[in-house]
Design an enzyme around this catalytic site. Structure first.
Site, PDB file in Angstrom:
ATOM      1  N   ASN A   9       0.843  -1.194   0.000  1.00  0.00           N
ATOM      2  CA  ASN A   9       0.000   0.000   0.000  1.00  0.00           C
ATOM      3  C   ASN A   9       0.886   1.255   0.000  1.00  0.00           C
ATOM      4  O   ASN A   9       1.573   1.545   0.981  1.00  0.00           O
ATOM      5  CB  ASN A   9      -0.905  -0.056   1.242  1.00  0.00           C
ATOM      6  CG  ASN A   9      -1.874   1.108   1.309  1.00  0.00           C
ATOM      7  OD1 ASN A   9      -1.527   2.235   1.020  1.00  0.00           O
ATOM      8  ND2 ASN A   9      -3.102   0.813   1.716  1.00  0.00           N
ATOM      9  N   LYS A  10       0.846   1.988  -1.100  1.00  0.00           N
ATOM     10  CA  LYS A  10       1.729   3.160  -1.257  1.00  0.00           C
ATOM     11  C   LYS A  10       1.401   4.256  -0.241  1.00  0.00           C
ATOM     12  O   LYS A  10       2.289   4.991   0.217  1.00  0.00           O
ATOM     13  CB  LYS A  10       1.602   3.728  -2.674  1.00  0.00           C
ATOM     14  CG  LYS A  10       2.206   2.824  -3.727  1.00  0.00           C
ATOM     15  CD  LYS A  10       2.377   3.566  -5.052  1.00  0.00           C
ATOM     16  CE  LYS A  10       3.241   2.778  -6.020  1.00  0.00           C
ATOM     17  NZ  LYS A  10       2.648   1.507  -6.475  1.00  0.00           N
ATOM     18  N   ASN A  11       0.130   4.381   0.118  1.00  0.00           N
ATOM     19  CA  ASN A  11      -0.257   5.411   1.100  1.00  0.00           C
ATOM     20  C   ASN A  11       0.318   5.084   2.476  1.00  0.00           C
ATOM     21  O   ASN A  11       0.826   5.958   3.179  1.00  0.00           O
ATOM     22  CB  ASN A  11      -1.785   5.507   1.208  1.00  0.00           C
ATOM     23  CG  ASN A  11      -2.402   6.005  -0.074  1.00  0.00           C
ATOM     24  OD1 ASN A  11      -2.312   7.171  -0.404  1.00  0.00           O
ATOM     25  ND2 ASN A  11      -3.008   5.097  -0.818  1.00  0.00           N
ATOM     26  N   ASP A  68      -1.447  -4.241  10.280  1.00  0.00           N
ATOM     27  CA  ASP A  68      -2.796  -4.463   9.797  1.00  0.00           C
ATOM     28  C   ASP A  68      -3.684  -3.464  10.515  1.00  0.00           C
ATOM     29  O   ASP A  68      -3.467  -3.151  11.687  1.00  0.00           O
ATOM     30  CB  ASP A  68      -3.265  -5.901  10.074  1.00  0.00           C
ATOM     31  CG  ASP A  68      -4.459  -6.265   9.203  1.00  0.00           C
ATOM     32  OD1 ASP A  68      -4.321  -6.259   7.973  1.00  0.00           O
ATOM     33  OD2 ASP A  68      -5.541  -6.535   9.760  1.00  0.00           O
ATOM     34  N   THR A  69      -4.656  -2.959   9.767  1.00  0.00           N
ATOM     35  CA  THR A  69      -5.527  -1.915  10.301  1.00  0.00           C
ATOM     36  C   THR A  69      -6.970  -2.298  10.070  1.00  0.00           C
ATOM     37  O   THR A  69      -7.298  -2.897   9.038  1.00  0.00           O
ATOM     38  CB  THR A  69      -5.217  -0.572   9.592  1.00  0.00           C
ATOM     39  OG1 THR A  69      -3.897  -0.171   9.941  1.00  0.00           O
ATOM     40  CG2 THR A  69      -6.186   0.523  10.007  1.00  0.00           C
ATOM     41  N   GLY A 150      -8.548   4.733   1.689  1.00  0.00           N
ATOM     42  CA  GLY A 150      -9.453   3.844   2.437  1.00  0.00           C
ATOM     43  C   GLY A 150     -10.682   4.584   2.951  1.00  0.00           C
ATOM     44  O   GLY A 150     -11.373   5.277   2.194  1.00  0.00           O
ATOM     45  N   TYR A 151     -10.936   4.431   4.248  1.00  0.00           N
ATOM     46  CA  TYR A 151     -12.125   5.022   4.865  1.00  0.00           C
ATOM     47  C   TYR A 151     -11.916   6.478   5.307  1.00  0.00           C
ATOM     48  O   TYR A 151     -12.769   7.049   5.985  1.00  0.00           O
ATOM     49  CB  TYR A 151     -12.528   4.196   6.098  1.00  0.00           C
ATOM     50  CG  TYR A 151     -12.979   2.780   5.795  1.00  0.00           C
ATOM     51  CD1 TYR A 151     -14.328   2.490   5.585  1.00  0.00           C
ATOM     52  CD2 TYR A 151     -12.072   1.728   5.736  1.00  0.00           C
ATOM     53  CE1 TYR A 151     -14.740   1.183   5.321  1.00  0.00           C
ATOM     54  CE2 TYR A 151     -12.475   0.419   5.479  1.00  0.00           C
ATOM     55  CZ  TYR A 151     -13.811   0.159   5.267  1.00  0.00           C
ATOM     56  OH  TYR A 151     -14.233  -1.130   5.012  1.00  0.00           O
ATOM     57  N   ASP A 152     -10.790   7.081   4.955  1.00  0.00           N
ATOM     58  CA  ASP A 152     -10.494   8.452   5.403  1.00  0.00           C
ATOM     59  C   ASP A 152     -11.596   9.474   5.089  1.00  0.00           C
ATOM     60  O   ASP A 152     -11.825  10.377   5.897  1.00  0.00           O
ATOM     61  CB  ASP A 152      -9.159   8.935   4.810  1.00  0.00           C
ATOM     62  CG  ASP A 152      -7.955   8.379   5.552  1.00  0.00           C
ATOM     63  OD1 ASP A 152      -8.137   7.827   6.658  1.00  0.00           O
ATOM     64  OD2 ASP A 152      -6.829   8.506   5.034  1.00  0.00           O
ATOM     65  N   LYS A 172      -2.345  14.042   9.880  1.00  0.00           N
ATOM     66  CA  LYS A 172      -2.911  12.710  10.161  1.00  0.00           C
ATOM     67  C   LYS A 172      -1.929  11.894  10.994  1.00  0.00           C
ATOM     68  O   LYS A 172      -2.313  11.259  11.986  1.00  0.00           O
ATOM     69  CB  LYS A 172      -3.246  12.000   8.837  1.00  0.00           C
ATOM     70  CG  LYS A 172      -3.941  10.652   9.041  1.00  0.00           C
ATOM     71  CD  LYS A 172      -4.240   9.945   7.728  1.00  0.00           C
ATOM     72  CE  LYS A 172      -4.655   8.495   8.000  1.00  0.00           C
ATOM     73  NZ  LYS A 172      -4.706   7.665   6.789  1.00  0.00           N
TER      74      LYS A 172
HETATM   75  P1  IMP Z   1      -5.259  -3.380   5.616  1.00  0.00           P
HETATM   76  O1  IMP Z   1      -4.577  -3.118   6.893  1.00  0.00           O
HETATM   77  O2  IMP Z   1      -4.396  -2.951   4.445  1.00  0.00           O
HETATM   78  O3  IMP Z   1      -5.807  -4.767   5.485  1.00  0.00           O
HETATM   79  O4  IMP Z   1      -6.455  -2.355   5.545  1.00  0.00           O
HETATM   80  C1  IMP Z   1      -7.768  -2.665   5.908  1.00  0.00           C
HETATM   81  C2  IMP Z   1      -8.709  -1.651   5.329  1.00  0.00           C
HETATM   82  O5  IMP Z   1      -8.652  -0.460   6.102  1.00  0.00           O
HETATM   83  C3  IMP Z   1      -8.453  -1.244   3.882  1.00  0.00           C
HETATM   84  O6  IMP Z   1      -9.695  -1.059   3.263  1.00  0.00           O
HETATM   85  C4  IMP Z   1      -7.720   0.055   4.009  1.00  0.00           C
HETATM   86  O7  IMP Z   1      -7.952   0.898   2.894  1.00  0.00           O
HETATM   87  C5  IMP Z   1      -8.326   0.624   5.266  1.00  0.00           C
HETATM   88  N1  IMP Z   1      -7.362   1.467   5.962  1.00  0.00           N
HETATM   89  C6  IMP Z   1      -6.157   1.096   6.462  1.00  0.00           C
HETATM   90  N2  IMP Z   1      -5.545   2.151   7.001  1.00  0.00           N
HETATM   91  C7  IMP Z   1      -6.381   3.209   6.822  1.00  0.00           C
HETATM   92  C8  IMP Z   1      -6.270   4.570   7.156  1.00  0.00           C
HETATM   93  O8  IMP Z   1      -5.277   5.077   7.711  1.00  0.00           O
HETATM   94  N3  IMP Z   1      -7.321   5.337   6.814  1.00  0.00           N
HETATM   95  C9  IMP Z   1      -8.431   4.845   6.191  1.00  0.00           C
HETATM   96  N4  IMP Z   1      -8.569   3.579   5.850  1.00  0.00           N
HETATM   97  C10 IMP Z   1      -7.531   2.760   6.165  1.00  0.00           C
END
Ligand code: IMP
Length: 192
Positions: A9-11, A68-69, A150-152, A172
């Site tokens: 994930n580049k972001n 993981d988020t 993502g959900y930002d 952020k």
């Molecule tokens: P993963 O950790 O890459 O599996 O992310 C799980 C989901 O949460 C993905 O849909 C990401 O786009 C979203 N996500 C992860 N980090 C963030 C964030 O900092 N802001 C908004 N959405 C996020």
């Protein structure tokens, strides 16, 4: 010091690079020539974070940080949580994920939610340490802003009148789940 950041994930990479001090060089999966997909089959955010770190450590034997988020929404009993990336049915489709979440919260007054990140570091000896970061906020009624990912666009952190997609990357990082987890990780590296 070189550390692999096990993400495609580049972001996430951009946020992490802005957080780590200059003597730490974060290598992307592209930098190390990893082309596959890392399995995310665990039942928890922590489990997936560790799985990602272990997968890359086992292949390369070098220090690895992975994370993981998930977005946990109170009235949805913590959903989408570990399923955040594929909530709308298609892995990584942020628009579908947000649409389904807004639909599921339609008419709901309690819009409390939190982002949770677990960052997992495996050092050169294979020792694992995890760092958690949580930020609480509310899900807005509509998407706003055009930054972030993502959900930002639908997450407004408590104490602020704008969503994460309206924050600069620096703003952020100061308060976010990932910022908190990575700052704990950096402090850990500095004190060992
Ligand atoms: P993963 O950790 O890459 O599996 O992310 C799980 C989901 O949460 C993905 O849909 C990401 O786009 C979203 N996500 C992860 N980090 C963030 C964030 O900092 N802001 C908004 N959405 C996020």
């Amino acid at each position: 010091m070189e550390i692999i950041f096990a993400t495609g994930n580049k972001n996430k990479m951009a946020e992490a690079k802005a957080l780590v001090p200059s003597h730490i060089r974060l290598l992307s999966l592209g930098d190390i020539g990893f082309k596959g997909d890392i399995e995310e089959s665990a039942e928890t955010i922590e489990g997936n974070s560790i799985l990602k770190a272990r997968t890359i450590y086992d292949l390369y034997g070098k220090p690895v940080i992975a994370e993981d988020t998930g977005l946990e929404v109170e009235v949805l009993n913590g959903e989408p949580g570990v399923r955040s990336a594929r909530y709308g049915g298609e892995h990584g489709n942020a628009d579908k994920n947000m649409e389904l979440l807004l639909e599921n919260l339609n008419g709901e007054l309690n819009r409390s939610a939190r982002f949770k990140t677990v960052a997992s570091f495996i050092d050169d000896k294979g020792i694992l340490t995890c760092f958690e970061g949580i930020v609480s906020g509310n899900i807005t009624l509509h998407k706003q802003g055009c930054g972030g990912f993502g959900y930002d666009p639908i997450f407004k952190p408590i104490g602020f009148d704008k969503v994460f997609a309206e924050f600069t990357e620096h703003e952020k990082n100061l308060i976010s789940h990932r910022g908190i987890a990575f700052k704990k990780f950096i402090r850990f590296l500095e004190t060992r």
